[in-house]
Design an enzyme around this catalytic site. Structure first.
Site, PDB file in Angstrom:
ATOM      1  N   LYS A  86      -5.577  -5.037 -39.679  1.00  0.00           N
ATOM      2  CA  LYS A  86      -5.409  -3.723 -40.302  1.00  0.00           C
ATOM      3  C   LYS A  86      -3.927  -3.369 -40.222  1.00  0.00           C
ATOM      4  CE  LYS A  86      -7.096   1.079 -39.914  1.00  0.00           C
ATOM      5  NZ  LYS A  86      -7.977   1.994 -39.148  1.00  0.00           N
ATOM      6  N   SER A 169     -11.293   4.385 -42.012  1.00  0.00           N
ATOM      7  CA  SER A 169     -10.029   3.994 -42.581  1.00  0.00           C
ATOM      8  C   SER A 169      -9.779   2.495 -42.607  1.00  0.00           C
ATOM      9  CB  SER A 169      -8.896   4.673 -41.810  1.00  0.00           C
ATOM     10  OG  SER A 169      -8.877   4.221 -40.461  1.00  0.00           O
ATOM     11  N   SER A 193     -13.651   4.745 -37.706  1.00  0.00           N
ATOM     12  CA  SER A 193     -13.038   3.873 -38.713  1.00  0.00           C
ATOM     13  C   SER A 193     -13.307   2.392 -38.581  1.00  0.00           C
ATOM     14  CB  SER A 193     -11.534   4.098 -38.743  1.00  0.00           C
ATOM     15  OG  SER A 193     -11.261   5.263 -39.483  1.00  0.00           O
TER      16      SER A 193
HETATM   17  N1  GLN Z   1     -12.726   9.612 -40.847  1.00  0.00           N
HETATM   18  C1  GLN Z   1     -12.083  10.036 -39.645  1.00  0.00           C
HETATM   19  C2  GLN Z   1     -10.777  10.703 -39.983  1.00  0.00           C
HETATM   20  O1  GLN Z   1     -10.497  10.837 -41.112  1.00  0.00           O
HETATM   21  C3  GLN Z   1     -11.888   8.882 -38.707  1.00  0.00           C
HETATM   22  C4  GLN Z   1     -10.697   8.062 -38.975  1.00  0.00           C
HETATM   23  C5  GLN Z   1     -10.481   6.997 -37.970  1.00  0.00           C
HETATM   24  O2  GLN Z   1     -11.370   6.682 -37.174  1.00  0.00           O
HETATM   25  N2  GLN Z   1      -9.276   6.453 -37.968  1.00  0.00           N
HETATM   26  O3  GLN Z   1     -10.047  11.096 -39.131  1.00  0.00           O
END
Ligand code: GLN
Length: 507
Positions: A86, A169, A193
């Site tokens: 990532k 994400s 994420s």
């Molecule tokens: N969807 C969550 C956010 O927007 C989690 C994102 C994540 O785990 N990096 O913060």
């Protein structure tokens, strides 16, 4: 070394990490052949938009080094296996963008600890994967980086249905693994994420206990929540990756736990006889799609067949995890992102009047809308006069959420439920509605706020209607340091079923 050509090298991408490792160690295929094969798949499926950086010469050089170690008997547990990262993990040999214009061409002088640790076990870096900007998002639509093979900004597509988002994400990671462009990938999970994109793309992913994997070299979003973890096709593959990724890093990450490295595959085959699976009633209420509900229910029946016992439990503050998370995470983000000021690294506005103007223009140009929104919310909840009402209150409730889990774990060994209320939604469907995105995090946020390990494993597909064929994941949450137990429970399920082996048409 002249490896004998594996008879079906055209299908190397269909092999999981376990099978690839066997072929590599038996010298039936070389790491260079494997790397070349996956690089050509990445190029052939560039339309998915999963990768933001590929450097074939770097990947092939690493593969040659892996072949040497295999030849001289010093191979690691992942020797020659291509792994994509990532693009939130910094890397010396590839750009490190965090999905942001702010870091568009940024080159890090060092590798993230997780990247180094995987390389120490012989993993070969395949490339960098698309993600939401600074890992803020649930659909990967917040990326600001143009994917490899694209000449304008594009979204990452879900290989099961290219009109759908892959989740986020870590959307590039999930799409790449599901499409067999990489046998495994790294992800990060701040509020879901790893688990949510794994669920949306029909793969397996695990977020360990907060502090087990070093955050050094992970571009910071919300430091008290951010955790790295693997995404792959099976629990068995995740266990090898996670074993390589975790371990103390006291000099570089002050919240890294002082716990020895662990072989998370040691207990994969343990019996599930007598395992008490807690079923939180709050995870099965209104708002849960009937398809997801049905798939999770039938997975739970499978667990009962394997000897597990279902125990009703309650996590009464589940709903509060959304407002709590969306105060704490932006608060920490607003502080972490203050480093992007145009002075030390990254983007700097080309024209400005004075220093203050340079800061303003740099940040206005460098950050996308969602990031700006969070910086503003974060600065607001931390400001004098609002700190007690919002931030402090959120911290108090965070503690209660963690206590609720400890209460629940008196009656059960693991907790099971859906990962997300629905399957992957349509590209664009929620892109103008941040709150709709936030609400979809309801089942992953509680575990994140408590710092607990959690994983996602495929348990079915939407049977009919517009969502037909889209993967459904189930979440398993364990108490602190129970990663091996989660992986064991997931592995046994994957021995008895084949949802994890299904692949999207054309891949
Ligand atoms: N969807 C969550 C956010 O927007 C989690 C994102 C994540 O785990 N990096 O913060």
């Amino acid at each position: 070394m002249t490896p004998t050509h594996h008879s079906s090298s055209a299908d190397l991408h269909q092999l999981d990490i376990h099978a690839l490792t066997e072929l590599l160690q038996q010298k039936k295929v070389s790491a260079v052949e494997v790397a070349e094969h996956f690089l050509s798949r990445c190029a052939a499926h560039a339309d998915l938009g999963a990768f933001v950086a590929l450097q074939p010469e770097v990947t092939l050089a690493q593969a040659r080094a892996a072949d040497l170690r295999i030849a001289n008997g010093t191979a690691g547990t992942l020797e020659g296996v291509p792994i994509a990262h990532k693009d939130i993990f910094v890397t010396r040999d590839f750009v490190s963008t965090a999905g942001s214009r702010m870091l568009k061409n940024y080159r890090s002088p060092f590798d993230a600890t997780v990247v180094t640790k995987l390389a120490c076990q012989g993993a070969v870096t395949l490339g960098k994967l698309n993600c939401d900007e600074f890992a803020m998002g649930s659909s990967n639509e917040n990326t600001a980086i143009c994917a490899v093979g694209h000449d304008h900004l594009s979204v990452v597509r879900n290989p099961w249905n290219t009109q759908r988002i892959p989740g986020g994400s870590s959307g590039g990671s999930a799409a790449a693994v599901a499409a067999r462009l990489a046998p495994g990938a790294t992800g990060t999970d701040t509020g879901g994420s790893i688990r949510q994109p794994a669920s949306f793309c029909g793969i397996t992913g695990i977020k360990p206990t907060y502090g087990r994997a070093s955050r050094y070299g992970m571009v910071a979003f919300a430091s008290s929540l951010d955790q790295a973890g693997p995404m792959a096709r099976s629990a068995r593959d995740c266990s090898v990756l996670l074993s390589a990724m975790c371990g103390p890093d006291p000099d570089r990450d002050s919240t890294s736990l002082d716990m020895p490295e662990e072989d998370f595959s040691a207990r994969l085959d343990d019996s599930l006889e007598g395992l008490r699976i807690g079923i939180p009633k709050e995870f099965f209420g209104a708002g849960l799609s009937p398809d997801v509900h049905a798939a999770v229910d039938s997975a739970l029946k499978e667990y009962e067949k394997m000897g597990a016992r279902l125990v009703p439990i309650s996590l009464p503050r589940t709903e509060l995890s959304i407002p709590v998370y969306y105060i704490i995470a932006p608060a920490e983000a607003s502080s972490n992102l203050s480093r992007f000021d145009g002075v030390k690294f990254g983007h700097r506005a080309s024209e400005y009047k004075d220093l203050a103007d340079m800061y303003k223009k740099t940040r206005a140009e460098g950050f996308g809308d969602e990031v700006k929104r969070r910086i503003m919310i974060g600065a607001y909840v931390l400001s004098h006069g609002y700190y007690d009402a919002y931030y402090l209150q959120a911290q108090r409730i965070r503690r209660m959420i963690a206590d609720d889990f400890q209460n629940a774990f008196k009656d059960c060994d693991v907790i099971a439920g859906p990962v997300a209320p629905t399957v992957a939604w349509k590209i664009g469907e929620k892109s103008d509605d941040p709150v709709a995105n936030y609400l979809a995090d309801i089942f992953t946020l509680p575990g994140s706020l408590a710092g607990l390990p959690g994983m996602s494993l495929p348990v079915g597909f939407a049977p009919a209607g517009a969502d037909a064929g889209l993967p459904i994941g189930m979440q398993l949450i364990g108490n602190y340091f129970q990663e091996a137990r989660l992986l064991n429970a997931a592995h046994r399920f994957q021995q008895a079923t084949d949802f994890h082996a299904a692949r999207p048409a054309g891949f």
